[in-house]
Each structure stands twice: as C-alpha cells, then as structure tokens.
Design an enzyme around this catalytic site. Structure first.
Site, short mmCIF file in Angstrom:
data_model
loop_
_atom_site.label_atom_id
_atom_site.label_comp_id
_atom_site.label_asym_id
_atom_site.label_seq_id
_atom_site.Cartn_x
_atom_site.Cartn_y
_atom_site.Cartn_z
N ASP A 148 0.73 -1.05 -0.01
CA ASP A 148 0.02 0.16 -0.08
C ASP A 148 0.81 1.15 0.10
O ASP A 148 1.87 1.26 0.58
CB ASP A 148 -0.70 0.13 1.40
CG ASP A 148 -1.91 0.93 1.26
OD1 ASP A 148 -2.77 1.13 0.33
OD2 ASP A 148 -1.72 1.89 2.28
N GLU B 218 1.75 -0.60 -4.94
CA GLU B 218 0.72 0.83 -5.27
C GLU B 218 1.66 1.86 -5.49
O GLU B 218 2.06 2.37 -4.54
CB GLU B 218 -0.30 0.99 -4.35
CG GLU B 218 -1.14 1.89 -4.45
CD GLU B 218 -2.37 2.49 -3.43
OE1 GLU B 218 -3.38 2.71 -3.65
OE2 GLU B 218 -1.81 2.31 -2.25
#
Lengths: 105, 704
Positions: free
Chosen positions: B349, B386
């Site tokens: 993330d 990401e």
C-alpha cells in the site's frame, strides 16, 4: 486439567479427558502418547464429554496422535461439547479426527 | 543431548531468568522458557511487563539488568511461564525531547513490534475497555503448524488472475450462509465460489492486526456506527487480525489463517497480502502510544528537522522505511509471512513511501526496495506496488523495480474507464493498456506482468456503480460527501442510481460485460474486485473504508439477481485461461518472428489492416496464436473488435490463418447463453468478410 485416564488394548488407545486441554496439560498427554509410538496403535480415542476447553496446544496433541503414532492411525473425539467442536471446525483441524457420539471398539 | 544453557542463572522479581539472545527479535519459545528480545536505540532502561491473558494488571514487571543488553537490544529468557495464558509488553525509560525526536514515557506499556499474535480486539466490533492501560497486547504463538506438504504455488506471474477481496466483507452478509460469517473460516467455506469463477489468486485487503475502533464514530447521516473496516492502519505487522478469525476469542487466529492458506493452495489459488508499511495506527503527536512511538520514536518514524511527524501517508505519520533498523523489521516481517504462512506475494500500500529517504526525499535506488527484490526467501514471491503515495509521488511506470516489482497500473484504470464510457481521446492509451502498457514498461526491460490491470478495486467505485453513477454518494460516511475521489471516470448510462428503465439496465449490463471482456483480453495481470462478478453495488459509495455494513458486505443474493453477469464473468475468465496468447510475459514485437505469415499482434479498425491510433471509438486487434508466449506454445489466433461508439459499426475482418474459419467466442451485445461460448462450442461465423458490432459492444473471434 486433572490427570487423564488412559488405557491401551488391542491397538486401541483410550483416553478420558477432563477439564481444559491447554498448554499446561498438553505436554503430559503428549509424553504419554510418545510412549506408545511403535506399539502397533491403530486407533486413538479421546473421550471428550467432560472436556471444557481445548487450546492450540491441545489440538497439537491430536495432530501428533494422527501423525506420529504410526501409519494409518485413526483419531476419534467422542461426544465433545459444542465449544470444542467449534474450535476444531474454525481452525480446520476436523480433517485430523472423527467426531462421534459414541465409540464401539 | 539437551543444551547446557537451559537453566536460569538468577532470579528477578521471583522469576528464574537468564540472559537471552538478541536474535530473533520478539518472543520465542526456548526449552523451558521464553526468550524476549527488544530493540531501542535511545532507551535508558527497559522493563518486561507480564500479564495473564485479559487481566488488566500485570502479574510481574521484570527490569532488564544492564548486562542483559547487547548493543541496543535488551534480551532475557524467563523460565516457567504459561505461554498460552501470557500477554507481555515493555516499558521504556528514556528522554522526553520531541524536538530531537524522543518521546519516551515510562508510564506506557508498549507492544512488541514483532508480536506474532495480538490480543485486545479478539472479537470484531466488541467494545473494548477504553481505560485498559495496555489495549493491544503481545502474545506468544507456536510456529508448528502442520502444512501437510504445502508450499507456495509459484504460478507464473503472467498467468495470474487476481481477486481483490475483504475477508470480513466476503461472508459477513447473512446471505453468505456460512457458519462463521466474516472470518477466515467463513472464507474457507466459500472457496468453491472462487474456484467456479476461475480466479487463481486472492489478494486480501489488510489482515494484519488493526484497530477497527480507530476513529470510530457515529455517522450523523445514518446514525450507524462507523468503524475502520478496511484496516489500512497497522497495529502489528507480524500478527493476523484476531477479529477476522472465528477462533479469535480462543486466540487461535494463527491456525485459522494458516488453514485457509493451505486450503486455498489445495485448490490452486495463491494468496497475496495487502501490506501497509507506510504508516502505523499511532497517528501524529496527538495519537496513542501503542508501540513504536514509545520504543524508539526517532527510529521508527520519519520526522521533520524539528521533530514533527512527516505525513506522506495522509494518516498522520510515516514509517521510516529506509532506516536500516526499520528496513530490517520489514524484511523480517515479509520473510515471516512467506515462510511461516506460505504467502505467495505482497501488495504494498502506498509503496512509493518505501522509496523515500529518512528526510522524505524520493530515492533513485531505495535500499529497502532493493533488499526485497533480491531477498533469498522472498525470491519467488510476487511483489506488487501501489506506486504512488499521499505526498504527491506518482511512480506508475517508474517505480524502482530491479525487474522484480509489478505495479497497480492506475493508468490502465483511467484510460480504460474513459474508453469504456466512450471517450475517443482515450483510444491511444487504451491501445497501450491492452498490450500490457509497453509505453510504461518496455523501455525498462520489464515485461507485461509488471502491469496489474484493473478497472475497479476497493478504492473507488465497484463495477456496478461505475456504470450506475456519475458522482460519488458517500453521505453515509458522515463527512458531507467530501471524502473519496471526485475523479471517477464513470458514466451512469442515463440515470443516476438504481433504475427501472429496461433500456438503462440493459446498457449497464452490456457495459459490465464490456469491462470484463476488456480486462480479460488485455496483456498483464488482470485484477477484479470482490463482487464485480455478480454485479454487487456499494450504493454509489466510492470510499467504503468506514462502512462495516451492507454497503460494503457482499450480498450473495446478487448471484441470482445478476445471474447473467455471473455467467458472463465466469465465461470470460475461462476464455482468458483457455488462451495463452492473452497471457504473454514479453511485449509484442509487431512482427512475425515464427514464420506464421502474420505479426504477433496486428491492429485494425472498421477496415482490416487499417487502424486509427487515436481519437477513435472503433478498435480491433488480431493476436497470432503461433506467437503465444513468445512462440513457445500453440494457441488459436484471436480477433477482437471493440466498438465503444453509440452506433453500430461494421468491422471488415482480416483473413483467419489458412485452413481455419472465424468463430464467435464473445459478443457482449447478446443475452445470456449467446454472449460467451465455451471453448470448442463457439459458433462459426460463416463466410462473412465483415461483422456488425452493435453499439457499445465487443466481439471476440477465434480462428479454428
């Protein structure tokens, strides 16, 4: 857990469990089962009606019974309380044992 | 023979102890006792605090003697503990000097960053004791799971089909019918659904211990309790979230999760974890002491020169990922999940934060990313970034990868959404995205599997909402609809929200089929969002992070209500899996390098061999089956005609390879039963030299 009661006859190990099978009680039970390795055990039967709780360590004893007692050992859990059944099912240990209401030798 | 050092050398507070070993960090079972090891570069002293499980007051506080400290690590073996009934923490003394980064407070009991199980939130949503002086409690777990010969699956990356999902949301809805809703055990019951859909990888949204009560509040709009449902806020990196396990109340979440992984592997499904190493749940200077802040604030967090928290995560603090100690912790953590839980890969993330230096500046060759790329234990793990952060760093196509990292391809989502809703200017981008984004990756020597292609993910609209709403509807989040992205590239097909107009609904259905088809015929790794295979809606909410409610939960009655979507989704997945030519690892060369007479890919338009490269809504391409996977396997030749125009168009067909004829595999304009055909059952097209592709629809042909 108070002392478990164990018998061994005709390849069948019968163990009556009482109270909690947790990290305190499990090693002693495992030690007992270890003494029977190589003695021709075909079935390990845990009578669990008076068992109140089984912990991670307790389940590991059952796995040990299934895997280390000898080839093709069947493990039975007889009349466990619902809470114990739940723990067995939630954690996926049901594949290691047969849960039954009674045991006929 | 037993070790000769398994006896205590002294007593502290009535407990037999001896000097421990600094490695491994954390609490480890050793013969007769537990080895506790904890790092702090600036603490002046440290106490080990021991609790019986769930008891508010500790039963022992054991100060580490000075000679139990090696370097900056305190370690001690304590004998005779009941490890299953134990919870432990630390108290650190040290300077209170925020300007220089130090925030020690000896009054706080701190969780071990290496805790492998954490108590305190054992049952999801059960109100905690807010006055508990130690709310997140480190526990000890045995690492002796019986894997029965399992190991990570090592599927080729380009063959993956990823299903992004939330463990709780998957089965929490009563319609799931599972025995243990909202848990790892519940998910296990639904593995047949995943198998039937045909995905071979699940990407689990955060399953590490997080606090669902973080920022909990009552929504003014709905009166409902809002929780941190998604979980992008880590309490402990090494521990699975107890509240996601049915057996969490028995502290058996570790076994439950491992069993799930083993069962998924047995069905050929890999497991990727969404890991959140960009920040922790401690927030900024106003946040709680959970662990890192009180152990060694200056080491664990990126701080400004005057000691405030950098906030590149948008969540109050930023983990100091390129500090060598933190880097080591992250590496230890991932190795632990890969080896102890058989995890197949990780999605990071806000991964761009992992490439920032300790002063926040982006680095060209971040040591952490390099370590992960070349780690011997992680070498077969999928690593997916990401590739952006909340501090403005956007690295899709430029994330430092050493050829090992794939990226969530945000440009795929943006270009393809635009193209899907009929924006001709997106055609040029769509062509690149369908080919696996060579414009982003080829020049770096990275193949198509660097690109994780997705139209929807947890963040933003789900697929049904993408074709049902022009704007977000996040009122239920209680932030006056100010949260969530305003840039959705969505189109409601003529009516905002649910509609009774059959024309609108038919168009939405077709757009959903178009979306599935575009994903399945694109090179790269397709990723679909839980529920999109059955037309699940989130009622226009594009930011469900706080919705532990039916807005987020998968409603399994959708399977019946939207049976046509489910059948199409399964069919389009099966089509992709049947055709290796859709799953190349290398980029197209736009030439014939196997002697088939046609190039690996050729682009067409409404006229064969005559493509428009931009400003068009009619695109077609042909993939030569003899070039499948670089010519290493044989496949059928495929032809795909995409008409995103609102009018029907004729597409002149290129000749199929000699001795074959075109057959219809997919036609998104058709109803169930005629929209997607099983391999081998595709109806022949006859001798037509042209096909009519209906408005806003796609046809895929197979030559045989």
């Amino acid at each position: 857990m108070s002392d478990f009661i164990a018998t061994f006859e005709n390849g069948v190990v019968k163990i009556i469990l009482e109270g909690k099978l947790d990290a305190l009680a499990a090693p002693k039970l495992a030690d007992h089962l270890k003494t029977l390795v190589g003695q021709g055990v075909s079935k390990v039967v845990f009578f669990a009606e008076k068992l109140t709780f089984i912990s991670s360590a307790g389940l590991r004893v059952i796995v040990f019974a299934k895997q280390k007692m000898g080839a093709d050992v069947s493990v039975f859990l007889i009349k466990p309380p619902q809470e114990v059944v739940d723990v067995v099912n939630m954690t996926g240990f049901e594949g290691f044992l047969q849960i039954q209401e009674t045991f006929e030798a | 023979m037993d070790r000769i050092d398994i006896f205590p050398t002294r007593e502290i507070g009535g407990f037999p102890v001896r000097a421990g070993t600094p490695l491994p960090f954390g609490a480890s079972l050793v013969p007769g006792g537990v080895n506790f090891s904890i790092f702090s570069s600036a603490a002046t002293s440290c106490d080990l605090v021991l609790f019986r499980k769930r008891e508010r007051e500790p039963f022992a506080i054991l100060p580490f003697p000075e000679d139990f400290r090696i370097g900056d690590v305190f370690s001690m073996v304590v004998f005779g503990l009941e490890e299953e009934e134990l919870e432990y923490g630390y108290r650190m003394d040290g300077p209170w000097d925020p300007e220089h980064g130090h925030r020690f407070d000896k009054g706080k009991i701190l969780m071990d960053p290496y805790a492998r199980a954490i108590g305190g939130r054992d049952v999801w949503g059960e109100d905690p004791d807010w006055s508990d002086p130690y709310p997140h409690r480190a526990r000890i777990v045995p690492d002796d799971f019986d894997w029965q010969g399992d190991r990570p699956l090592r599927l080729p990356t380009e063959d993956l089909l990823v299903y992004e999902m939330h463990v709780r949301g998957f089965t929490r809805h009563e319609s799931s019918g599972v025995k243990y809703p909202g848990t790892f055990a519940g998910m296990r019951e639904k593995i047949p659904h995943l198998k039937e859909l045909g995905v071979n990888c699940v990407e689990l949204m955060p399953i590490h211990e997080y606090d669902e009560f973080e920022n909990s509040r009552i929504s003014e709009a709905t009166g409902e309790r809002l929780l941190n449902y998604w979980g992008y806020s880590n309490v402990g990196f090494f521990a699975p979230k107890a509240g996601l396990a049915a057996s969490g109340r028995y502290s058996m979440q570790v076994d439950e999760l491992k069993t799930l992984v083993r069962n998924l592997h047995q069905e050929g499904i890999e497991v990727i974890l969404d890991v959140v190493f960009n920040h922790t749940a401690e927030g900024d200077h106003r946040g709680p002491y959970i662990s890192y802040r009180g152990l060694d604030n200056k080491t664990y967090y990126m701080l400004t020169p005057d000691g405030w928290y950098y906030n590149f995560s948008g969540c109050g603090n930023t983990l100091n990922c390129n500090n060598p100690v933190v880097r080591g912790m992250i590496l230890d953590c991932l190795r632990y999940w890969a080896s102890e839980y058989h995890i197949d890969g990780f999605r990071f993330d806000l991964a761009s934060i992992l490439g920032r230096a300790q002063n926040g500046a982006p680095m060209a060759a971040p040591p952490l990313l390099e370590s992960l790329a070349f780690d011997p234990i992680l070498s077969r793990c999928k690593l997916i970034a990401e590739a952006w952060d909340a501090g403005g760093l956007y690295q899709v196509g430029s994330f430092p990868s050493w050829g090992r990292w794939a990226e969530w391809n945000g440009k795929y989502r943006d270009d393809m959404r635009d193209f899907l809703r009929g924006e001709a200017k997106a055609a040029g981008g769509a062509i690149q995205r369908i080919m696996g984004s060579p414009d982003l990756y080829a020049h770096k020597g990275q193949g198509t599997s660097s690109s994780v292609n997705f139209l929807t993910c947890h963040d933003g609209f789900c697929l049904m909402d993408l074709v049902s709403y022009n704007g977000k509807h996040n009122e239920a989040n209680g932030e006056n609809n100010n949260d969530g992205s305003n840039d959705n590239a969505s189109w409601n097909c003529g009516w905002e929200g649910p509609s009774t107009d059959p024309w609108v609904n038919a168009l939405r259905l077709r757009q959903i089929k178009n979306a599935w088809t575009l994903l399945m015929v694109s090179q790269g790794i397709p990723m679909v969002l839980m529920g999109d295979e059955m037309g699940n809606t989130q009622q226009g909410n594009n930011n469900c992070y706080c919705q532990d409610s039916p807005i987020s939960w998968l409603d399994w009655t959708d399977l019946e209500r939207n049976g046509e979507i489910h059948r199409f989704a399964k069919g389009s997945v099966a089509f992709r899996m049947a055709h290796p030519v859709l799953r190349n690892s290398g980029h197209f060369q736009h030439r014939d390098y196997v002697g088939s007479g046609i190039p690996d890919i050729s682009w067409h338009g409404t006229k064969a061999w005559n493509a428009s490269w931009s400003d068009t809504l009619t695109l077609a391409f042909m993939l030569c089956g003899k070039h499948a996977k670089g010519g290493s396997v044989q496949d059928d030749t495929l032809y795909c005609a995409i008409n995103m125009h609102w009018e029907m168009h004729g597409f002149e067909l290129p000749d199929p390879p000699p001795g074959t004829r075109w057959h219809v595999a997919i036609n998104t304009a058709m109803g169930s039963g005629q929209d997607v055909w099983e391999s081998g059952a595709e109806p022949p097209l006859g001798d037509a030299r042209e096909i009519l592709v209906a408005d806003r629809s796609i046809m895929v042909l197979v030559a045989r």
